[in-house]
Design an enzyme around this catalytic site. Structure first.
Site, short mmCIF file in Angstrom:
data_model
loop_
_atom_site.label_atom_id
_atom_site.label_comp_id
_atom_site.label_asym_id
_atom_site.label_seq_id
_atom_site.Cartn_x
_atom_site.Cartn_y
_atom_site.Cartn_z
CG ASP A 162 -1.90 1.14 1.24
OD1 ASP A 162 -1.84 1.98 0.33
OD2 ASP A 162 -2.73 1.18 2.17
CG ASP A 213 -2.97 3.66 -3.02
OD1 ASP A 213 -4.00 3.00 -3.22
OD2 ASP A 213 -2.71 4.22 -1.95
CD GLU A 214 -4.97 -0.57 -1.13
OE1 GLU A 214 -5.35 -1.73 -0.92
OE2 GLU A 214 -5.58 0.43 -0.75
MG LIG Z 1 -2.31 4.09 0.10
#
Ligand SMILES: [Mg+2]
Length: 382
Positions: free
Chosen positions: A6, A102-103
């Protein structure tokens, strides 16, 4: 084991990385270019420390910190960085899934030193992009995602058989992804406070309070399967692609080739996410028709490019036009389900094996190494 990455304050960190003047400063990224009338879509850790976070009106953020730095969101920059990170991660050779911008998740069941691997990934991301990532490792997707949030920013958390219950006992139940406000209220009324309280409940109990969602939650928490599609399905609502042709075309073969190409792109993404779609939506636009769009749902979900293509052609036929002048077209798959196919027929098994082989060739040697011949028609003329 699943390794969940993350990115820390992703959009804000990218802005700080590309503009050193913003480093170390409280910064917000706004969704619109109107600093006082927009919403915070990302806040740097310096801003978070002042109580500012995404979702907050920018006006409120400026009240908390009058000399806050402001940048307008630049989606293309974030998508580009995200795709670069995904490429970097894929190079480790584990099955890799793009969970969100974003993961990312890697199935690292084969890894010998998960902790070392996590450190290497963090270091490589930092060296390449000058931004940090937090990593969680656990036996399944939902727990690794939870773990990635435990030591933010730039942290690593590994949930092992030994420390799992001890760690879950310290985390509020609402921190688990997919727990909304309503569910939280139900948990509160039943005295379920921590993730451990939840973890120790029986499937029957969770089903009695949350129905099918409760059963899904139980399965997600306890599964040891790599890449449990359930939770990914809830994050993705549809998968689509569109394309504007270099010029208007009324060549049916060319248009079909483009639909085939889009089907290939969309279905490949479905397969990467381990999901299948029941609904196909096709739209076409051209000088003589403003915008034709129609969709059709089928009983059987599919992630097979050719099947998506056939379904799209059926939709095109419902338009009834004899000749089409097309300038742009798009294809979207929705109504998504975990791709748990039970293949009974020999022909289906053969088809499945073929798709797997094609995917693995394209994964290994690069996208579009091998594809259906009809697509050359689209590629040649674009
Ligand atoms: Mg994040």
């Amino acid at each position: 084991m699943i390794l969940h990455i993350d990115m820390d304050a992703f959009f804000a960190s990218i802005e700080q990385a590309v503009n050193p003047k913003l480093k170390g400063k409280p910064l917000i990224v706004g969704s619109r270019n109107n600093r006082l009338h927009t919403v915070v879509c990302a806040a740097s850790y310096e801003a978070k420390a002042l109580g500012i976070d995404s979702g907050m009106p920018s006006l409120e953020a400026f009240k908390l910190c009058p000399n806050l730095e402001f940048v307008v969101a630049d989606q293309s920059k974030y998508i580009w960085t995200s795709e670069q990170i995904f490429e970097l991660l894929k190079a480790y050779g584990f099955e890799t899934i793009y969970s969100s911008i974003d993961e990312f998740q890697l199935d690292i069941s084969e890894a010998e030193d998960p902790q070392g691997l996590a450190k290497t990934i963090q270091k490589q991301i930092y060296e390449n992009f000058n931004i940090t990532a937090s990593i969680g490792i656990a036996k399944n997707c939902i727990l690794s995602k939870l773990a990635s949030k435990l030591n933010k920013p730039n942290g690593i958390a590994i949930l092992t058989h030994e420390n799992l219950e001890w760690t879950l006992a310290k985390v509020p139940a609402k921190k688990l992804c997919g727990i909304g406000i309503q569910t939280e209220a139900i948990f509160d009324s039943l005295g379920i406070k921590t993730c451990l309280d939840l973890y120790l409940k029986s499937p029957q109990f969770l089903e009695s309070i949350l129905g099918q969602n409760g059963l899904n939650l139980y399965m997600a928490l306890h599964s040891k399967d790599s890449f449990n599609a359930m939770q990914k399905e809830s994050e993705v609502k549809s998968v689509g692609h569109s394309y504007t042709l270099p010029r208007v075309s009324e060549n049916t073969g060319f248009i079909r080739a483009w639909i085939r190409l889009l089907s290939e792109m969309v279905a490949r993404r479905l397969r990467q996410k381990n999901i299948a779609a029941k609904t196909v939506h096709l739209w076409l636009s051209g000088p003589e028709m403003a915008h034709f769009g129609a969709q059709k749902s089928y009983k059987e979900p599919t992630d097979d490019s050719h099947e998506v293509y056939l379904r799209a052609l059926k939709i095109m036929a419902t338009g009834g036009q004899k000749t089409l002048k097309i300038r742009a077209l798009g294809l979207t798959c929705s109504n998504l389900f975990p791709a748990n196919r039970l293949l009974l027929l020999k022909e289906e098994k053969r088809r499945e094996a073929l798709i797997k082989t094609l995917d693995s060739i394209n994964t290994k040697l690069g996208d579009w190494t091998i594809y259906p011949a009809v697509i050359t028609l689209a590629k040649k003329n674009s």
